[in-house]
Enzyme design. Structure first.
Site, PDB file in Angstrom:
ATOM      1  N   SER A   1      -9.951   2.134   2.819  1.00  0.00           N
ATOM      2  CA  SER A   1      -9.036   2.847   1.969  1.00  0.00           C
ATOM      3  C   SER A   1      -8.039   1.963   1.214  1.00  0.00           C
ATOM      4  CB  SER A   1      -8.242   3.865   2.804  1.00  0.00           C
ATOM      5  OG  SER A   1      -7.384   3.208   3.715  1.00  0.00           O
TER       6      SER A   1
ATOM      7  N   SER B   1     -10.328  -0.105   6.982  1.00  0.00           N
ATOM      8  CA  SER B   1      -9.668   0.024   5.677  1.00  0.00           C
ATOM      9  C   SER B   1      -8.975  -1.222   5.150  1.00  0.00           C
ATOM     10  CB  SER B   1      -8.649   1.163   5.716  1.00  0.00           C
ATOM     11  OG  SER B   1      -9.312   2.403   5.650  1.00  0.00           O
TER      12      SER B   1
ATOM     13  N   LYS C   1       0.858  -1.190   0.000  1.00  0.00           N
ATOM     14  CA  LYS C   1       0.000   0.000   0.000  1.00  0.00           C
ATOM     15  C   LYS C   1       0.896   1.242   0.000  1.00  0.00           C
ATOM     16  CE  LYS C   1      -3.923   2.034   2.525  1.00  0.00           C
ATOM     17  NZ  LYS C   1      -4.845   1.905   3.675  1.00  0.00           N
TER      18      LYS C   1
END
Lengths: 484, 95
Positions: free
Chosen positions: A151, A175, A76
């Site tokens: 997210s 998330s 990420k």
């Protein structure tokens, strides 16, 4: 190769069926072929990945390979990666080349894993749909009109589309779990403090926690074992030995007590999602589990509480983005205040600015008691609810998300409607507990995630509970047709 | 709590955020909606409840005050917007 789990890939690498260079090239080719449509990566580090893969093959030849040596992973874009752009999906950090590695990145390097690239996300991890990214929305591989969740939406979409066998995520209010649910993959948010936050760009420091996202619980166990552990560079990281998360995967589930919180099955839950969750619970009964009803009476206050705590902490954390030392700086500032205001005003997107302003307001003179203090008191009550419930059961189960993936644009202009998409995940972060999401079926052709919540540091138990379910179901093995 | 244009301007100033004039009404509406959501907290009387400072009720660790990092100024300044002689440059502050 791309339909194999990490456990299978690891065995194939050990058996010499293919090399890490071949495996890495295969995933890079898939990213080149499919990611133009999905937009799950912000940066692809092809050259570096192939060099890491060659080093992993050499390490294997020396007989020094571990289970993750030569395995390609996506990271990420919230984790600092030395020499590689670390944007947090923000215009503010678009020019930021991190000067050091996050602890999580360093640990994967030590294990010999290969980094394919950096995945798309909501800007500064603020969002539940991956629509707030400066680099554009990510599409859900199961339905390209739908969001992947957020997210960690890029990580979830990349795994679902078989562009990476696994990825990292971070979870401040859901998330990891919500995008895992919406994309039909497996993800675990560990106990607060289990994984180091060093080098992970901070959103809300008392809630942020990193964890693995993969297709199976077995793979999550391997990855979490590599990520977790004490780090002197994170003052909130817990100094406790890391158990072998793979060792207890096959433990029998007879007598497991599952608590179903009545508040997680009420108004607002899509009946089709509810039906999938209840079928999963039946499957657990067949595996020998008992079911009890529990209550988390302050559930309805979790979202309001979170939208004080998280914005307050974000307004403080993001004050470091000031256009002076790194990141975006506006053109021709006329004085220092203009430099701060325009660099921040131009560098941050709307949702980030909204949250900074909510937090600034909540912490401003005269409002502290009414907002932040009140929220921290409620947080205590929410944590006490879980404590009481977990005295009556071993794990809590329910839906991860009240609906399946919604369409891109559907909630974009209504922040409050978007916030309510995290109604079942947010309380877990406020309490600091571990939680995971496991594929449990489909509603209207889109994946549904089963959420499993456990006591502090019960990650091994959660992974065991998820793994046994995945031994008797194949929801986690389904691939979206266009990417199979 | 409904916020008006001047509230938004004040908060934006405190947060050092330049907001376009035409965007202020939308921010005022969105922030008011968020604060309305947040005010649901008042449904519960929390007098006497200890605020939760840490999810695991842990105290911060202390360590010896010794040097643990090496100086990497040039490395860290390599991507700064503007530097000179090891310093970060900003517009003139004192006339």
């Amino acid at each position: 190769m791309h339909n194999k789990t990490i456990a299978e890939l690891s065995a194939a690498l050990a058996a010499g069926e293919f090399t890490s260079v071949e495996l890495t090239q295969h995933f890079l080719d898939r990213i080149a072929k499919y990611d133009g449509e999905l937009n799950s990566f912000i940066t692809v580090t092809a050259e570096q990945a192939l060099a890491q893969a060659a080093a992993a093959d050499a390490r294997r030849a020396r007989g020094e390979a571990g289970p993750l040596t030569g395995i390609p992973l996506a990271q990420k874009d919230i984790f600092c990666t030395d020499g590689v752009r670390t944007s947090c999906a923000s215009k503010m950090l678009d020019p930021f080349i991190a000067p050091y590695d996050a602890t999580v990145i360093a640990k994967f390097q030590e294990a010999g894993a290969v980094m394919l690239g950096k995945t798309n996300m909501d800007e500064f991890a603020m969002g539940s749909s991956n629509e707030t990214s400066f680099y554009g929305p990510v599409k859900n591989p199961w339905d390209t009109n739908a969001v992947p969740g957020g997210s960690s939406g890029g990580s979830a979409a990349a795994i679902a589309a078989r562009l990476a066998p696994a990825a990292t995520g971070t979870d401040t209010g859901g998330s990891i779990r919500q995008p895992a649910a919406l994309c039909g993959i497996t993800g675990i948010k560990p106990t607060y403090g289990r994984v180091s936050r060093y080098g992970m760009i901070a959103f809300a420091s008392s809630l942020d926690q990193a964890g693995p996202m993969a297709r199976t619980a077995e793979d999550c166990a391997l990855l979490l074992g590599a990520m977790a552990g004490f780090d002197t560079r994170d003052s909130t990281c817990v100094d406790m030995p890391v158990p072998d998360y793979s060792a207890e995967l096959n433990n029998d589930l007879s007598g497991l007590k599952i608590g179903l919180p009545k508040e997680y099955f009420g108004e607002g839950l899509d009946p089709a999602v509810k039906a999938v969750i209840m079928a999963a619970v039946e499957q657990y009964k067949a595996l020998g589990a008992e079911v009890v009803e529990v209550s988390l009476p302050n559930t309805h206050l979790a979202v309001p509480t979170y939208y004080v705590v998280a914005p307050a902490e974000c307004s403080s954390n993001l004050s470091r983005m000031d256009g002076v030392r790194f990141g975006y700086r506006c053109e021709n500032p006329k004085d220092l205040e203009d430099l701060y205001k325009r660099s921040r005003g131009e560098g941050f997107g709307d949702e980030v600015k909204r949250r900074i302003m909510v937090g600034t307001y909540a912490l401003s003179a005269g409002y502290y008691d009414a907002y932040y203090l009140k929220a921290q008191q409620l947080r205590h009550l929410i944590a006490d609810d879980f404590k009481a419930a977990l005295e009556q059961c071993d794990v809590i189960m329910g839906p991860t998300s009240p609906t399946t993936a919604f369409n891109i644009g559907e909630k974009k202009d209504d922040p409050v409607a978007m916030y309510l998409a995290d109604i079942y995940t947010i309380a877990v972060n406020l309490a600091g507990l571990p939680g995971m999401s496991v594929p449990a079926g489909f509603a209207d052709g889109k994946p549904v995630g089963l959420q499993i919540i456990g006591n502090y540091f019960a990650e091994a138990r959660l992974l065991n509970v998820a793994h046994k379910y995945q031994q008797v179901t194949d929801w986690h093995a389904r691939a979206p047709e266009a990417f199979a | 709590m409904a916020l008006d244009r001047s509230d938004v301007a004040k908060i934006a100033h405190l947060a050092r955020l330049a907001i376009d004039e035409e965007a202020v009404p939308t921010y005022a509406q969105n922030l008011s909606n968020i604060l309305e959501l947040v005010e649901q907290m008042n449904q519960i009387d929390t007098s006497g409840v200890t605020p939760m400072a840490h999810p695991l009720h842990m105290a911060q660790r202390l360590r010896e005050d010794v040097v643990s990092e090496v100086n990497q100024r040039e490395h860290f300044q390599a991507h700064a917007p503007s530097t000179e002689a090891g310093l970060f440059l900003v517009p003139k502050v004192i006339e």
